[in-house]
Write an enzyme that holds these catalytic residues in place. Structure first.
Site, PDB file in Angstrom:
ATOM      1  N   ILE A 169       0.987  -1.345   0.106  1.00 46.04           N
ATOM      2  CA  ILE A 169      -0.027  -0.057   0.029  1.00 46.04           C
ATOM      3  C   ILE A 169       0.841   1.186   0.115  1.00 46.04           C
ATOM      4  O   ILE A 169       1.564   1.429   0.770  1.00 46.04           O
ATOM      5  CB  ILE A 169      -0.885  -0.042   1.287  1.00 46.04           C
ATOM      6  N   SER A 206       6.175   0.029   3.431  1.00 42.78           N
ATOM      7  CA  SER A 206       6.206  -1.458   4.152  1.00 42.78           C
ATOM      8  C   SER A 206       6.241  -2.392   3.060  1.00 42.78           C
ATOM      9  O   SER A 206       5.391  -2.298   2.164  1.00 42.78           O
ATOM     10  CB  SER A 206       5.448  -1.638   5.361  1.00 42.78           C
ATOM     11  N   GLU A 289      -6.895  -2.159   9.341  1.00 38.88           N
ATOM     12  CA  GLU A 289      -5.305  -1.818   9.420  1.00 38.88           C
ATOM     13  C   GLU A 289      -5.099  -1.600  10.901  1.00 38.88           C
ATOM     14  O   GLU A 289      -4.126  -2.317  11.466  1.00 38.88           O
ATOM     15  CB  GLU A 289      -5.017  -0.709   8.614  1.00 38.88           C
TER      16      GLU A 289
END
Length: 447
Positions: A169, A206, A289
């Site tokens: 993302i 990430s 999340e």
């Protein structure tokens, strides 16, 4: 009604050190967990212990996680539990996937199975190893799964759901973190609308260094949230895409990446949903999340506090064990009370995620989970702080009895920073509660 029978505390997989395990795994009844959850927990612990937990501290010291860790989890279907509940049954069954670890039917998967999975991933106390697995499937894939066109889903999901390909993302930018509405990476239609030309940068992404794709927030319109869209950008061997690893507090373990886009051409068919709806799509995954961040933080706190408890029970000073000193017991109690309260809130929010439909959960839980995310980060910080005082010099030494506490002390920011800064989240929580209250007043609710 959930099965209230408890797991026998003599289970050899359980750590009986106080605070090490969630109460439901010991001798405290819970209304939330069924036999399905208990079987899943045992299977998860066995698999994750073997392939991750037993090696975690060594990998942290080496500063790297073997690339085949992702493949091992993917081939076992153990990336799939990163997804929000309920799972995409039709898609997974088309791929020949019908159950997980031989104990969990896809139809039975709920948010308590998700909670258990995340808790087991982080049970070793370390953020880094699990951080190489979770972000892509948990945060990068859902926008495609829920809002991508049929063609985009058919093209990308078979690889992403099986772990043969990876996405990340890509929202945060050098100048736009929590302020998502002001991202500056642009995507402009060119060549008669066949392609988007993308220019800009993304930072702190990430697993970006390993990803095949980036599920990317781009500006296709004017300023503000209504100008944001989601575009899936191929990263490997794509002209104009450059990536470089970033050193963060845990080094390069999580594949944290700076990505530059310079005149990158992306097929217009890689647009997720509609132009201008990107921020809406991003926001609908925030509860998922942030819940994962809440769970991981509390599990890390458990590891820290139970380590401190065990240490004070055997360490002697001034002629007695440390735990025989009232001030030591007081420190353990303060941290433990905060930890268990936060865990109880997490179970309640997990129950709500299970029992509200998606639109209602998005509407009423955003502020609650935002507050929980802040609270979990502060609990982890508190447990680390008390453990450092109790372990003394051992807590700042990278070998020996306190090495795990020392590592976790460097990981606190990895809970408190991602998913929205604490001040932004607390403000969000109150604004959400105020909106809900005002809506009810308009509907005739009494003060």
């Amino acid at each position: 009604m959930a099965n209230r029978n408890t797991v026998a505390p003599e289970d050899p997989q359980l750590d009986l050190t106080p605070f090490a395990e969630a109460p439901w795994l010991l001798d405290i009844p819970s209304p939330f967990y069924t036999d399905s959850h208990r079987a899943w927990q045992k299977a998860c612990r066995g698999f994750i212990n073997k392939h991750l937990s037993e090696h975690g501290l060594r990998w942290v010291k080496e500063g790297t996680v073997p690339l085949d860790l992702h493949r091992t989890f993917a081939e076992a279907g153990m990336l799939i539990p990163c997804l929000p509940a309920p799972l995409p049954l039709q898609r997974l069954k088309q791929l020949g996937i019908h159950e997980l670890l031989g104990v969990l039917k896809l139809e039975d998967y709920d948010y308590f199975h998700f909670l258990i999975y995340v808790a087991e991933l982080y049970r070793c106390g370390l953020w880094g190893p699990a951080g190489t697995l979770v972000p892509g499937m948990s945060f990068g894939t859902p926008p495609i799964l829920h809002y991508g066109s049929q063609e985009l889903q058919d093209r990308l999901l078979p690889g992403l759901l099986t772990g043969k390909t990876r996405t990340c993302i890509a929202v945060t930018e050098p100048g736009a973190g929590s302020d998502v509405a002001n991202i500056e990476t642009t995507a402009t239609l060119v060549q008669g609308g066949k392609y988007y030309k993308v220019d800009g940068s993304k930072k702190w992404i990430s697993t970006g260094i390993w990803a095949d794709y980036a599920t990317t927030a781009v500006r296709t319109g004017g300023p503000g949230p209504s100008g944001i869209s989601i575009l899936v950008i191929p990263l490997k061997d794509t002209p104009g895409v450059t990536r470089r690893s970033m050193d963060i507090s845990i080094g390069k373990m999580a594949g944290t990446t700076f990505i530059d886009f310079d005149n990158v051409l992306v097929p217009a068919t890689n647009l997720v949903g509609k132009e201008g709806y990107g921020l809406r799509y991003i926001l609908t995954n925030f509860n998922h999340e942030r819940l994962s961040l809440v769970i991981s933080a509390i599990v890390q706190a458990r590891k820290v506090l139970s380590t401190a408890f065990a240490y004070t029970s055997r360490r002697e000073a001034f002629g007695k064990r440390l735990i025989d000193q009232p001030v030591v017991r007081h420190r353990l109690a303060k941290a433990g009370a905060a930890l268990e309260a936060e865990w109880a809130r997490t179970e309640q929010l997990t129950y709500a995620m299970n029992n509200l439909n998606k639109p209602d959960a998005d509407a009423v839980l955003g502020g609650q989970i935002a507050m929980a995310k802040v609270g979990a980060g502060k609990v982890l910080e508190k447990c680390v702080s008390h453990a450092q005082v109790l372990l003394g010099g051992n807590s700042v030494t990278r070998t020996g009895q306190g090495e795990l506490v020392e590592v976790i002390s460097r990981e606190v920011g990895l809970t408190r920073v991602p998913g929205g800064s604490e001040d932004i989240l607390m403000d969000l929580a109150i604004r959400e509660l105020a909106k809900q209250w005002e809506r009810k007043l308009k509907q005739g609710a009494r003060l």
